[in-house]
Design an enzyme around this catalytic site. Structure first.
Site, PDB file in Angstrom:
ATOM      1  N   ASP A   1       0.856  -1.179   0.000  1.00 41.17           N
ATOM      2  CA  ASP A   1       0.000   0.000   0.000  1.00 41.17           C
ATOM      3  C   ASP A   1       0.894   1.231   0.000  1.00 41.17           C
ATOM      4  O   ASP A   1       2.112   1.139   0.115  1.00 41.17           O
ATOM      5  CB  ASP A   1      -0.978  -0.016   1.174  1.00 41.17           C
ATOM      6  CG  ASP A   1      -0.283   0.007   2.528  1.00 41.17           C
ATOM      7  OD1 ASP A   1       0.918   0.294   2.576  1.00 41.17           O
ATOM      8  OD2 ASP A   1      -0.960  -0.270   3.530  1.00 41.17           O
TER       9      ASP A   1
ATOM     10  N   GLN B   1     -11.792   7.217  -4.662  1.00 43.80           N
ATOM     11  CA  GLN B   1     -12.293   7.775  -3.416  1.00 43.80           C
ATOM     12  C   GLN B   1     -13.677   8.381  -3.669  1.00 43.80           C
ATOM     13  O   GLN B   1     -14.264   8.157  -4.714  1.00 43.80           O
ATOM     14  CB  GLN B   1     -11.313   8.811  -2.862  1.00 43.80           C
ATOM     15  CG  GLN B   1     -10.024   8.209  -2.317  1.00 43.80           C
ATOM     16  CD  GLN B   1     -10.229   7.449  -1.019  1.00 43.80           C
ATOM     17  OE1 GLN B   1     -11.308   7.451  -0.427  1.00 43.80           O
ATOM     18  NE2 GLN B   1      -9.175   6.777  -0.540  1.00 43.80           N
TER      19      GLN B   1
ATOM     20  N   GLY C   1     -11.330   4.236   0.996  1.00 41.47           N
ATOM     21  CA  GLY C   1     -12.167   5.107   1.805  1.00 41.47           C
ATOM     22  C   GLY C   1     -13.353   4.442   2.453  1.00 41.47           C
ATOM     23  O   GLY C   1     -14.320   5.122   2.835  1.00 41.47           O
TER      24      GLY C   1
ATOM     25  N   ASP D   1      -7.939  -7.199   1.250  1.00 40.71           N
ATOM     26  CA  ASP D   1      -6.987  -7.327   2.353  1.00 40.71           C
ATOM     27  C   ASP D   1      -7.661  -6.817   3.611  1.00 40.71           C
ATOM     28  O   ASP D   1      -8.541  -5.963   3.550  1.00 40.71           O
ATOM     29  CB  ASP D   1      -5.705  -6.517   2.086  1.00 40.71           C
ATOM     30  CG  ASP D   1      -5.871  -5.051   2.463  1.00 40.71           C
ATOM     31  OD1 ASP D   1      -5.447  -4.666   3.580  1.00 40.71           O
ATOM     32  OD2 ASP D   1      -6.441  -4.279   1.666  1.00 40.71           O
TER      33      ASP D   1
ATOM     34  N   CYS E   1     -13.541 -27.292   9.741  1.00 41.43           N
ATOM     35  CA  CYS E   1     -12.265 -26.735   9.284  1.00 41.43           C
ATOM     36  C   CYS E   1     -11.199 -27.822   9.229  1.00 41.43           C
ATOM     37  O   CYS E   1     -11.133 -28.692  10.104  1.00 41.43           O
ATOM     38  CB  CYS E   1     -11.830 -25.609  10.217  1.00 41.43           C
ATOM     39  SG  CYS E   1     -10.281 -24.822   9.736  1.00 41.43           S
TER      40      CYS E   1
ATOM     41  N   CYS F   1      -7.815 -27.048   9.074  1.00 38.55           N
ATOM     42  CA  CYS F   1      -6.512 -26.493   9.442  1.00 38.55           C
ATOM     43  C   CYS F   1      -5.892 -27.313  10.579  1.00 38.55           C
ATOM     44  O   CYS F   1      -6.572 -28.059  11.283  1.00 38.55           O
ATOM     45  CB  CYS F   1      -6.635 -25.024   9.831  1.00 38.55           C
ATOM     46  SG  CYS F   1      -7.223 -24.724  11.518  1.00 38.55           S
TER      47      CYS F   1
ATOM     48  N   CYS G   1      -7.440 -26.836  14.143  1.00 38.89           N
ATOM     49  CA  CYS G   1      -8.694 -27.545  14.398  1.00 38.89           C
ATOM     50  C   CYS G   1      -8.496 -29.060  14.439  1.00 38.89           C
ATOM     51  O   CYS G   1      -9.232 -29.770  15.140  1.00 38.89           O
ATOM     52  CB  CYS G   1      -9.719 -27.178  13.340  1.00 38.89           C
ATOM     53  SG  CYS G   1     -10.308 -25.465  13.491  1.00 38.89           S
TER      54      CYS G   1
ATOM     55  N   HIS H   1      -5.430 -20.563  12.085  1.00 35.72           N
ATOM     56  CA  HIS H   1      -6.820 -20.946  11.802  1.00 35.72           C
ATOM     57  C   HIS H   1      -7.550 -19.850  11.036  1.00 35.72           C
ATOM     58  O   HIS H   1      -8.218 -20.129  10.025  1.00 35.72           O
ATOM     59  CB  HIS H   1      -7.576 -21.249  13.094  1.00 35.72           C
ATOM     60  CG  HIS H   1      -9.056 -21.280  12.876  1.00 35.72           C
ATOM     61  ND1 HIS H   1      -9.707 -22.349  12.312  1.00 35.72           N
ATOM     62  CD2 HIS H   1     -10.007 -20.318  13.094  1.00 35.72           C
ATOM     63  CE1 HIS H   1     -11.000 -22.069  12.207  1.00 35.72           C
ATOM     64  NE2 HIS H   1     -11.207 -20.843  12.669  1.00 35.72           N
TER      65      HIS H   1
END
Length: 381
Positions: free
Chosen positions: A93, A189, A216, A266, A304, A306, A309, A335
């Site tokens: 960014d 924006q 924004g 993101d 899940c 992962c 879990c 997770h």
């Protein structure tokens, strides 16, 4: 475009689309969620961890990396990929949001933003040109123009002034880019004002940016306003360029934005909330610091796959947080990021199969009511 982007499928029941972005460090299948690695690290996790949870792209923060370690180090070591050991795509960014978040320590003028560093209390100038130079030194695959972010509750005149400066800074960012292979995305924006959003899209899409972001939002707006603006704004952006919704959000936010045709996301929430003891699950959020989880000898999320879990119970995770053991936030970060990336993978498959609209409805219905609006789901269908 600096590198190709193509759309391979569009959901017949919405504007959700599946695509791919080919960068110098690999292909990004979209829709895609980017893990936030503010200071060249996703807090508590290694690059191998990120691969294991399904991360495709990592986001770095120009503002923080400019202050520490600075551009000279990145130039010396050959960029952020070698520095942090991540060989996949990176996006940086521009620092605009960080400048917005320092109201008492910065002054914004046409030249740029003059701000006081939190590392040494010295003043620095972040201009569009300085931001691009820093991002080129970092070496991320995708750079962002420097923008002016304002609170979504600002009046129309204030929002217009910020938007118009963002436009001027976008052209300066474009002019400052060298012959680097890095892509450059512009940032729309205009706050919550439809006329300003249309004006911003019309201005920016008239110039040769490689992609376009919706900025924004999640800065004072309500969830309903955010969904409304996202749905409108995405439709204003070119179909042949990636669309990126910045800094948003929860799984319901992502589902609504995908319905609107957004490709990239993101947000710091998966790791930020993990360090506070909150997990995202298939049925909504779980707060592991609550006393009730002491007796829950079951996985965090039975649906899940992962490692957290598979191996640990809610009671054990609660114990780690009660004891302030750093393993707790780490396991929860793994997770949460797995949960987000699995959501993206499921979404891509549903779009390709032409059933994303029904998939999104079922997903939203399974999440706790405090995280989404059923009324808005009807409006997007």
């Amino acid at each position: 475009m600096r590198f190709p982007f193509h759309v391979s499928a569009v959901d017949p029941g919405s504007r959700a689309r599946r695509g791919a972005l080919d960068t110098p460090h690999g292909r990004v299948e979209t829709p895609a969620f980017m893990a936030v690695g503010t200071r060249a690290t996703v807090t508590g996790l290694t690059p191998a961890d990120l691969r294991d949870v399904g991360a495709q792209v990592v986001l770095g923060n120009t503002y923080h990396l400019m202050l520490r370690p600075g551009p000279d180090l990145f130039r010396r070591v050959g960029g952020i990929h070698r520095f942090m050991g991540w060989d996949g795509p990176m996006l940086t960014d521009s620092g605009g949001y960080q400048i917005f978040s320092l109201p008492g320590d910065r002054v914004i003028s046409e030249r740029g933003a003059r701000f006081r560093s939190y590392t040494d209390q010295r003043f620095h100038m972040l201009s569009p040109e300085a931001s691009i130079a820093m991002q080129e030194a970092i070496g991320a695959d995708i750079m962002m123009v420097l923008d002016v972010c304002v609170d979504a509750r600002s009046d129309e005149a204030t929002t217009r002034t910020a938007m118009q400066r963002t436009h001027r800074w976008a052209l300066r960012s474009l002019a400052a880019r060298t012959d680097t292979p890095q892509a450059l995305f512009a940032i729309m924006q205009g706050g919550i004002f439809p006329a300003l959003r249309r004006e911003s899209a019309a201005f920016l899409t008239d110039h040769p940016f490689d992609g376009f972001a919706i900025g924004g939002l999640a800065v004072g707006d309500t969830r309903a306003e955010r969904e409304e603006v996202t749905h409108m704004a995405a439709e204003l952006l070119p179909a042949d360029r990636p669309r990126y919704l910045m800094g948003v959000g929860t799984p319901p936010d992502l589902l609504h934005a995908m319905l609107a045709g957004v490709d990239m996301f993101d947000c710091i929430l998966p790791t930020h909330l993990a360090w506070q003891g909150t997990a995202f699950t298939s049925t909504g959020r779980v707060k592991l610091t609550r006393a009730s989880t002491t007796r829950e000898d079951r996985p965090l999320d039975a649906d899940c796959t992962c490692s957290t879990c598979k191996l640990y119970t809610r009671a054990y995770l609660h114990h780690l947080f009660r004891c302030s053991e750093p393993l707790g936030p780490r396991l929860l970060s793994l997770h949460n990021l797995h949960h987000y990336h699995a959501l993206m993978a499921e979404a891509r498959a549903a779009i390709a199969a032409g059933r994303f609209s029904s998939y999104a409805r079922a997903k939203l219905d399974a999440i706790d009511r405090h995280e989404h609006s059923e009324r808005r789901m009807g409006a997007l269908a």
